[in-house]
Write a protein that holds these residues in place. Structure first.
Motif, PDB file in Angstrom:
ATOM      1  N   SER A   2      37.770 -45.330  10.496  1.00  0.00           N
ATOM      2  CA  SER A   2      37.379 -44.694   9.241  1.00  0.00           C
ATOM      3  C   SER A   2      36.299 -43.643   9.474  1.00  0.00           C
ATOM      4  CB  SER A   2      36.878 -45.750   8.247  1.00  0.00           C
ATOM      5  OG  SER A   2      37.894 -46.670   7.926  1.00  0.00           O
ATOM      6  N   SER A   3      35.318 -43.987  10.301  1.00  0.00           N
ATOM      7  CA  SER A   3      34.250 -43.033  10.616  1.00  0.00           C
ATOM      8  C   SER A   3      34.812 -41.785  11.278  1.00  0.00           C
ATOM      9  CB  SER A   3      33.210 -43.692  11.524  1.00  0.00           C
ATOM     10  OG  SER A   3      32.560 -44.751  10.867  1.00  0.00           O
ATOM     11  N   TYR A   4      35.789 -41.982  12.149  1.00  0.00           N
ATOM     12  CA  TYR A   4      36.409 -40.846  12.824  1.00  0.00           C
ATOM     13  C   TYR A   4      37.102 -39.928  11.816  1.00  0.00           C
ATOM     14  CZ  TYR A   4      39.866 -38.045  15.270  1.00  0.00           C
ATOM     15  OH  TYR A   4      40.630 -36.996  15.701  1.00  0.00           O
ATOM     16  N   VAL A   5      37.878 -40.515  10.897  1.00  0.00           N
ATOM     17  CA  VAL A   5      38.606 -39.718   9.908  1.00  0.00           C
ATOM     18  C   VAL A   5      37.635 -38.950   9.014  1.00  0.00           C
ATOM     19  CG1 VAL A   5      40.084 -39.843   7.862  1.00  0.00           C
ATOM     20  CG2 VAL A   5      40.640 -41.192   9.893  1.00  0.00           C
ATOM     21  N   ILE A   6      36.601 -39.624   8.538  1.00  0.00           N
ATOM     22  CA  ILE A   6      35.629 -38.982   7.651  1.00  0.00           C
ATOM     23  C   ILE A   6      34.944 -37.816   8.359  1.00  0.00           C
ATOM     24  CG2 ILE A   6      33.476 -39.307   6.380  1.00  0.00           C
ATOM     25  CD1 ILE A   6      34.412 -42.251   5.960  1.00  0.00           C
ATOM     26  N   ASP A   7      34.479 -38.059   9.579  1.00  0.00           N
ATOM     27  CA  ASP A   7      33.802 -36.998  10.324  1.00  0.00           C
ATOM     28  C   ASP A   7      34.747 -35.852  10.663  1.00  0.00           C
ATOM     29  OD1 ASP A   7      31.468 -38.365  10.172  1.00  0.00           O
ATOM     30  OD2 ASP A   7      31.345 -38.912  12.295  1.00  0.00           O
ATOM     31  N   ARG A   8      36.009 -36.176  10.943  1.00  0.00           N
ATOM     32  CA  ARG A   8      36.981 -35.124  11.253  1.00  0.00           C
ATOM     33  C   ARG A   8      37.200 -34.217  10.038  1.00  0.00           C
ATOM     34  NH1 ARG A   8      41.185 -33.488  14.798  1.00  0.00           N
ATOM     35  NH2 ARG A   8      41.762 -31.459  13.914  1.00  0.00           N
ATOM     36  N   LEU A  57      25.823 -35.607   3.259  1.00  0.00           N
ATOM     37  CA  LEU A  57      26.199 -35.684   1.850  1.00  0.00           C
ATOM     38  C   LEU A  57      27.661 -36.088   1.701  1.00  0.00           C
ATOM     39  CD1 LEU A  57      24.410 -32.540   0.333  1.00  0.00           C
ATOM     40  CD2 LEU A  57      23.820 -34.941  -0.023  1.00  0.00           C
ATOM     41  N   GLY A  58      28.509 -35.538   2.554  1.00  0.00           N
ATOM     42  CA  GLY A  58      29.925 -35.904   2.525  1.00  0.00           C
ATOM     43  C   GLY A  58      30.132 -37.359   2.866  1.00  0.00           C
ATOM     44  N   ARG A  59      29.413 -37.839   3.879  1.00  0.00           N
ATOM     45  CA  ARG A  59      29.526 -39.255   4.255  1.00  0.00           C
ATOM     46  C   ARG A  59      29.069 -40.149   3.096  1.00  0.00           C
ATOM     47  NH1 ARG A  59      26.879 -37.465   9.353  1.00  0.00           N
ATOM     48  NH2 ARG A  59      28.519 -37.172  10.928  1.00  0.00           N
ATOM     49  N   GLY A  60      27.986 -39.747   2.432  1.00  0.00           N
ATOM     50  CA  GLY A  60      27.492 -40.529   1.309  1.00  0.00           C
ATOM     51  C   GLY A  60      28.478 -40.576   0.156  1.00  0.00           C
ATOM     52  N   ASP A  70      43.418 -45.503  -2.542  1.00  0.00           N
ATOM     53  CA  ASP A  70      44.796 -45.665  -3.011  1.00  0.00           C
ATOM     54  C   ASP A  70      45.851 -45.279  -1.983  1.00  0.00           C
ATOM     55  OD1 ASP A  70      43.862 -46.459  -5.535  1.00  0.00           O
ATOM     56  OD2 ASP A  70      43.681 -44.378  -6.200  1.00  0.00           O
ATOM     57  N   GLY A  71      45.450 -45.020  -0.763  1.00  0.00           N
ATOM     58  CA  GLY A  71      46.402 -44.576   0.242  1.00  0.00           C
ATOM     59  C   GLY A  71      46.369 -45.421   1.496  1.00  0.00           C
ATOM     60  N   PRO A  72      47.010 -44.947   2.541  1.00  0.00           N
ATOM     61  CA  PRO A  72      47.136 -45.730   3.779  1.00  0.00           C
ATOM     62  C   PRO A  72      45.840 -45.875   4.565  1.00  0.00           C
ATOM     63  CG  PRO A  72      48.040 -43.538   4.083  1.00  0.00           C
ATOM     64  CD  PRO A  72      47.736 -43.665   2.623  1.00  0.00           C
ATOM     65  N   LEU A  73      44.813 -45.097   4.231  1.00  0.00           N
ATOM     66  CA  LEU A  73      43.579 -45.181   5.009  1.00  0.00           C
ATOM     67  C   LEU A  73      42.802 -46.468   4.760  1.00  0.00           C
ATOM     68  CD1 LEU A  73      42.176 -41.518   4.842  1.00  0.00           C
ATOM     69  CD2 LEU A  73      43.767 -42.546   6.487  1.00  0.00           C
ATOM     70  N   ASP A  74      43.194 -47.241   3.745  1.00  0.00           N
ATOM     71  CA  ASP A  74      42.461 -48.476   3.457  1.00  0.00           C
ATOM     72  C   ASP A  74      42.682 -49.554   4.516  1.00  0.00           C
ATOM     73  OD1 ASP A  74      45.072 -49.071   2.880  1.00  0.00           O
ATOM     74  OD2 ASP A  74      44.632 -50.154   1.023  1.00  0.00           O
TER      75      ASP A  74
END
Length: 235
Positions: free
Chosen positions: A217-223, A115-118, A206-210
């Motif tokens: 990105s997958s690593y950050v989201i899962d972390r 759900l978080g990933r979605g 709106d931040g540096p993660l773009d």
């Protein structure tokens, strides 16, 4: 009398020409939905600030006067697009969440992760609609209940504008039932979980993660999601 009739006829003809400017954009009697669809396209392209009633009218091919017969004003149209954005967000969350259906702690954990990933995926793939779904404009007064949930000024559960929040609440309740989260950890858990996931989504917009690669990105989201669950599952 004849002069007034002629003026009325000219005005009606002018509106007919405006309405026929983009023939086929809507069916007679369905102008409201046509305007909403046009406003959704505007939001997808430019976020909530792009949702302007006159712009939607031009996009459909009708006069502003005709559009105002179906919407009281800007906030009324924006509210309809905001509702659609929430529907799309929930659909994206549930689409990936269905892959982890089942019972038990592991199934509950997998569902929360999906759900978080979605949630973040929708923000990254449809940023205009995501921003509109959570825009401050057209947002009714919402307060925090004693249980840590959301309620409007009359104490009722808000509608589609917080459906994603309700989905999170239901999932956390299921996690308690499955034994993943202790009952003592449950009150207000949706607020902290929502804040962290929404925060990382905004950092992508709106931040540096773009600038991250898909793998990063997958690593950050899962972390982030793993840390949220670790906190909720601690004794």
């Amino acid at each position: 009398m004849e002069a007034n009739s002629a003026a009325t006829g000219r005005a009606a003809a002018g509106e007919t020409r405006a309405s026929g400017g983009k023939e086929g954009r809507y069916h007679h009697g369905d102008l409201r939905n046509a305007l909403i669809r046009a406003a959704i396209e505007l939001a997808a392209e430019g976020g909530p600030d792009a949702v302007v009633l006159r712009a939607a009218a031009r996009k459909v091919g009708v006069s502003a006067t005709a559009a105002y017969r179906h919407f009281e004003g800007q906030s009324d149209l924006l509210g309809a697009v905001k509702e659609y954005g929430q529907q799309r967000l929930v659909a994206c969350m549930e689409a990936v969440g269905r892959a982890s259906e089942g019972v038990g702690p592991q199934a509950a954990r997998d569902r929360m992760m999906e759900l978080g990933r979605g949630y973040v995926r929708f923000a990254r793939e449809e940023p205009g609609l995501y921003r509109t779904a959570f825009c401050r404009k057209a947002l009714g007064a919402v307060g925090i209940t004693e249980e840590g949930g959301l309620a409007d000024a009359e104490g009722e559960q808000p509608g589609w504008e917080t459906r994603s929040f309700e989905l999170l609440t239901e999932t956390l309740d299921d996690a308690v039932t499955a034994g993943l989260i202790t009952p003592e950890r449950r009150p207000g858990a949706e607020l902290s979980a929502w804040a962290m996931v929404h925060g990382v989504a905004m950092l992508f917009l709106d931040g540096p993660l773009d600038t991250l690669t898909d793998e990063e990105s997958s690593y950050v989201i899962d972390r982030v999601l793993t840390d949220v669950l670790a906190g909720l599952m601690s004794p």
